[in-house]
Design a protein around this motif. Structure first.
Motif, PDB file in Angstrom:
ATOM      1  N   GLY A   1       0.800  -1.181   0.000  1.00  0.00           N
ATOM      2  CA  GLY A   1       0.000   0.000   0.000  1.00  0.00           C
ATOM      3  C   GLY A   1       0.846   1.250   0.000  1.00  0.00           C
ATOM      4  N   VAL A   2       0.333   2.249  -0.665  1.00  0.00           N
ATOM      5  CA  VAL A   2       1.024   3.527  -0.734  1.00  0.00           C
ATOM      6  C   VAL A   2       0.173   4.650  -0.153  1.00  0.00           C
ATOM      7  CG1 VAL A   2       2.547   2.939  -2.638  1.00  0.00           C
ATOM      8  CG2 VAL A   2       0.270   3.786  -3.136  1.00  0.00           C
ATOM      9  N   GLY A   3      -0.842   4.282   0.618  1.00  0.00           N
ATOM     10  CA  GLY A   3      -1.658   5.303   1.269  1.00  0.00           C
ATOM     11  C   GLY A   3      -2.354   6.194   0.279  1.00  0.00           C
ATOM     12  N   GLY A   4      -2.180   7.503   0.452  1.00  0.00           N
ATOM     13  CA  GLY A   4      -2.868   8.482  -0.375  1.00  0.00           C
ATOM     14  C   GLY A   4      -2.076   8.936  -1.582  1.00  0.00           C
ATOM     15  N   LEU A   5      -1.089   8.170  -2.005  1.00  0.00           N
ATOM     16  CA  LEU A   5      -0.287   8.562  -3.163  1.00  0.00           C
ATOM     17  C   LEU A   5      -1.185   8.729  -4.384  1.00  0.00           C
ATOM     18  CD1 LEU A   5       2.560   8.992  -4.401  1.00  0.00           C
ATOM     19  CD2 LEU A   5       2.553   6.573  -4.946  1.00  0.00           C
ATOM     20  N   VAL A   6      -1.154   9.904  -4.997  1.00  0.00           N
ATOM     21  CA  VAL A   6      -1.946  10.175  -6.191  1.00  0.00           C
ATOM     22  C   VAL A   6      -1.074  10.109  -7.433  1.00  0.00           C
ATOM     23  CG1 VAL A   6      -3.316  11.923  -7.402  1.00  0.00           C
ATOM     24  CG2 VAL A   6      -3.608  11.576  -4.949  1.00  0.00           C
ATOM     25  N   ALA A   7       0.156  10.569  -7.306  1.00  0.00           N
ATOM     26  CA  ALA A   7       1.012  10.633  -8.479  1.00  0.00           C
ATOM     27  C   ALA A   7       2.473  10.631  -8.046  1.00  0.00           C
ATOM     28  CB  ALA A   7       0.714  11.899  -9.276  1.00  0.00           C
ATOM     29  N   MET A   8       3.316  10.224  -8.979  1.00  0.00           N
ATOM     30  CA  MET A   8       4.755  10.299  -8.768  1.00  0.00           C
ATOM     31  C   MET A   8       5.304  11.411  -9.643  1.00  0.00           C
ATOM     32  SD  MET A   8       6.126   6.432  -8.585  1.00  0.00           S
ATOM     33  CE  MET A   8       4.869   5.438  -9.351  1.00  0.00           C
ATOM     34  N   ARG A   9       6.257  12.115  -9.124  1.00  0.00           N
ATOM     35  CA  ARG A   9       6.862  13.208  -9.897  1.00  0.00           C
ATOM     36  C   ARG A   9       7.669  12.672 -11.070  1.00  0.00           C
ATOM     37  NH1 ARG A   9       7.895  17.996 -11.043  1.00  0.00           N
ATOM     38  NH2 ARG A   9       9.885  19.042 -11.012  1.00  0.00           N
ATOM     39  N   ARG A  10       8.389  11.560 -10.851  1.00  0.00           N
ATOM     40  CA  ARG A  10       9.260  11.039 -11.899  1.00  0.00           C
ATOM     41  C   ARG A  10       9.330   9.522 -11.791  1.00  0.00           C
ATOM     42  NH1 ARG A  10      15.519  11.237 -11.904  1.00  0.00           N
ATOM     43  NH2 ARG A  10      15.994  10.736 -14.048  1.00  0.00           N
ATOM     44  N   LEU A  11       9.230   8.872 -12.912  1.00  0.00           N
ATOM     45  CA  LEU A  11       9.403   7.429 -12.998  1.00  0.00           C
ATOM     46  C   LEU A  11      10.433   7.163 -14.085  1.00  0.00           C
ATOM     47  CD1 LEU A  11       8.545   4.500 -12.290  1.00  0.00           C
ATOM     48  CD2 LEU A  11       6.850   4.701 -14.119  1.00  0.00           C
ATOM     49  N   VAL A  12      11.478   6.425 -13.739  1.00  0.00           N
ATOM     50  CA  VAL A  12      12.523   6.076 -14.701  1.00  0.00           C
ATOM     51  C   VAL A  12      12.473   4.573 -14.911  1.00  0.00           C
ATOM     52  CG1 VAL A  12      14.993   6.094 -15.200  1.00  0.00           C
ATOM     53  CG2 VAL A  12      13.964   8.002 -13.960  1.00  0.00           C
ATOM     54  N   HIS A  13      12.366   4.168 -16.151  1.00  0.00           N
ATOM     55  CA  HIS A  13      12.271   2.751 -16.490  1.00  0.00           C
ATOM     56  C   HIS A  13      13.428   2.381 -17.414  1.00  0.00           C
ATOM     57  CE1 HIS A  13      10.749  -1.079 -17.793  1.00  0.00           C
ATOM     58  NE2 HIS A  13       9.721  -0.953 -16.989  1.00  0.00           N
ATOM     59  N   PRO A  14      14.218   1.362 -17.045  1.00  0.00           N
ATOM     60  CA  PRO A  14      15.290   0.930 -17.949  1.00  0.00           C
ATOM     61  C   PRO A  14      14.723   0.141 -19.122  1.00  0.00           C
ATOM     62  CG  PRO A  14      15.233  -0.483 -16.019  1.00  0.00           C
ATOM     63  CD  PRO A  14      14.196   0.591 -15.804  1.00  0.00           C
ATOM     64  N   VAL A  15      15.277   0.373 -20.300  1.00  0.00           N
ATOM     65  CA  VAL A  15      14.903  -0.384 -21.497  1.00  0.00           C
ATOM     66  C   VAL A  15      16.172  -0.807 -22.218  1.00  0.00           C
ATOM     67  CG1 VAL A  15      12.643   0.726 -21.770  1.00  0.00           C
ATOM     68  CG2 VAL A  15      14.637   1.698 -22.930  1.00  0.00           C
ATOM     69  N   ARG A  16      16.059  -1.838 -23.021  1.00  0.00           N
ATOM     70  CA  ARG A  16      17.202  -2.327 -23.794  1.00  0.00           C
ATOM     71  C   ARG A  16      17.590  -1.328 -24.877  1.00  0.00           C
ATOM     72  NH1 ARG A  16      17.443  -8.418 -23.698  1.00  0.00           N
ATOM     73  NH2 ARG A  16      17.480  -8.779 -21.455  1.00  0.00           N
ATOM     74  N   PRO A  17      18.836  -1.394 -25.365  1.00  0.00           N
ATOM     75  CA  PRO A  17      19.250  -0.504 -26.458  1.00  0.00           C
ATOM     76  C   PRO A  17      18.266  -0.579 -27.635  1.00  0.00           C
ATOM     77  CG  PRO A  17      21.160  -1.581 -25.537  1.00  0.00           C
ATOM     78  CD  PRO A  17      19.947  -2.216 -24.878  1.00  0.00           C
ATOM     79  N   GLY A  18      17.896   0.583 -28.142  1.00  0.00           N
ATOM     80  CA  GLY A  18      16.906   0.692 -29.214  1.00  0.00           C
ATOM     81  C   GLY A  18      15.498   0.903 -28.702  1.00  0.00           C
ATOM     82  N   GLY A  19      15.277   0.626 -27.438  1.00  0.00           N
ATOM     83  CA  GLY A  19      13.936   0.731 -26.864  1.00  0.00           C
ATOM     84  C   GLY A  19      13.413   2.147 -26.771  1.00  0.00           C
ATOM     85  N   ALA A  20      14.275   3.099 -26.444  1.00  0.00           N
ATOM     86  CA  ALA A  20      13.830   4.484 -26.282  1.00  0.00           C
ATOM     87  C   ALA A  20      13.237   5.025 -27.579  1.00  0.00           C
ATOM     88  CB  ALA A  20      14.978   5.362 -25.794  1.00  0.00           C
ATOM     89  N   GLY A  21      13.882   4.736 -28.701  1.00  0.00           N
ATOM     90  CA  GLY A  21      13.379   5.209 -29.989  1.00  0.00           C
ATOM     91  C   GLY A  21      12.051   4.575 -30.359  1.00  0.00           C
ATOM     92  N   ALA A  22      11.906   3.278 -30.074  1.00  0.00           N
ATOM     93  CA  ALA A  22      10.652   2.589 -30.366  1.00  0.00           C
ATOM     94  C   ALA A  22       9.513   3.156 -29.509  1.00  0.00           C
ATOM     95  CB  ALA A  22      10.805   1.092 -30.118  1.00  0.00           C
ATOM     96  N   ILE A  23       9.805   3.407 -28.236  1.00  0.00           N
ATOM     97  CA  ILE A  23       8.789   3.973 -27.342  1.00  0.00           C
ATOM     98  C   ILE A  23       8.414   5.377 -27.793  1.00  0.00           C
ATOM     99  CG2 ILE A  23       8.370   4.765 -24.980  1.00  0.00           C
ATOM    100  CD1 ILE A  23      10.175   2.319 -24.125  1.00  0.00           C
ATOM    101  N   ARG A  24       9.403   6.179 -28.162  1.00  0.00           N
ATOM    102  CA  ARG A  24       9.114   7.526 -28.663  1.00  0.00           C
ATOM    103  C   ARG A  24       8.208   7.448 -29.892  1.00  0.00           C
ATOM    104  NH1 ARG A  24      11.133  11.377 -32.493  1.00  0.00           N
ATOM    105  NH2 ARG A  24      10.773  13.479 -31.708  1.00  0.00           N
ATOM    106  N   GLY A  25       8.509   6.527 -30.799  1.00  0.00           N
ATOM    107  CA  GLY A  25       7.674   6.363 -31.984  1.00  0.00           C
ATOM    108  C   GLY A  25       6.241   6.016 -31.635  1.00  0.00           C
ATOM    109  N   PHE A  26       6.058   5.133 -30.654  1.00  0.00           N
ATOM    110  CA  PHE A  26       4.718   4.745 -30.222  1.00  0.00           C
ATOM    111  C   PHE A  26       3.988   5.926 -29.586  1.00  0.00           C
ATOM    112  CE2 PHE A  26       1.554   3.133 -27.310  1.00  0.00           C
ATOM    113  CZ  PHE A  26       0.924   2.151 -28.050  1.00  0.00           C
TER     114      PHE A  26
END
Length: 171
Positions: A1-26
């Motif tokens: 449980g995270v109580g009353g958490l509504v939002a996170m300011r920043r979420l960083v997710h690791p992706v494999r090489p080439g993933g950032a461009g594919a995600i940007r395209g999507f």
């Protein structure tokens, strides 16, 4: 449980090489977000895709060779099966994103929400998505010729008319 958490300011997710461009395209081609070009993470010096929202929140995908495979949530849902909700700036942009996702066969129906409240369920038809104010996508693949899967991450794409929208007087 995270109580009353509504939002996170920043979420960083690791992706494999080439993933950032594919995600940007999507994110640009399917969801219609204005995503800046791929740049370098200041700490890791590797490519990243950054989605910055009007709220000041950011969702960042940083390339790293030791990232889990892009489809890790299919193999180990307990560890990699989280999801996020993203609110689109207008109901019109929401509808347009649904139509592009539908045309690209990118809509996702999560079996856990089958038969539940439509506002949190699986909208696979436009009229359902518009009345519920939400639809889901999961496989963030480049909609261009490459079709590279950047990441499988379940995203609830929501209209500002969704009943859980945290922004007062949303359109």
């Amino acid at each position: 449980g995270v109580g009353g958490l509504v939002a996170m300011r920043r979420l960083v997710h690791p992706v494999r090489p080439g993933g950032a461009g594919a995600i940007r395209g999507f994110m640009r081609g399917i969801l219609g977000f204005d995503v800046p070009p791929i740049d370098l993470d200041p700490d890791l010096r590797t490519p990243r895709c950054v989605l910055t929202f009007a709220s000041g929140q950011a969702l960042t995908f940083v390339e790293t060779p030791d990232a889990p495979p892009p489809d890790a949530c299919h193999v180990d849902e307990a560890t990699h099966g989280y999801h996020v909700a993203i609110y689109v700036g207008s109901h019109e942009a929401f509808t347009e994103a649904f139509c592009r996702a539908e045309a690209a066969r990118a809509l996702y129906a999560n079996p856990r929400f089958e038969g539940g409240d439509p506002a949190f369920g699986n909208a696979m038809a436009r009229h359902v998505a518009e009345s519920a104010g939400q639809f889901r996508v999961r496989d963030l693949a480049d909609p261009g010729d490459s079709g590279v899967l950047g990441l499988s991450l379940e995203i609830e794409v929501r209209s500002p008319r969704h009943r859980s929208c945290p922004i007062p007087a949303a359109a």
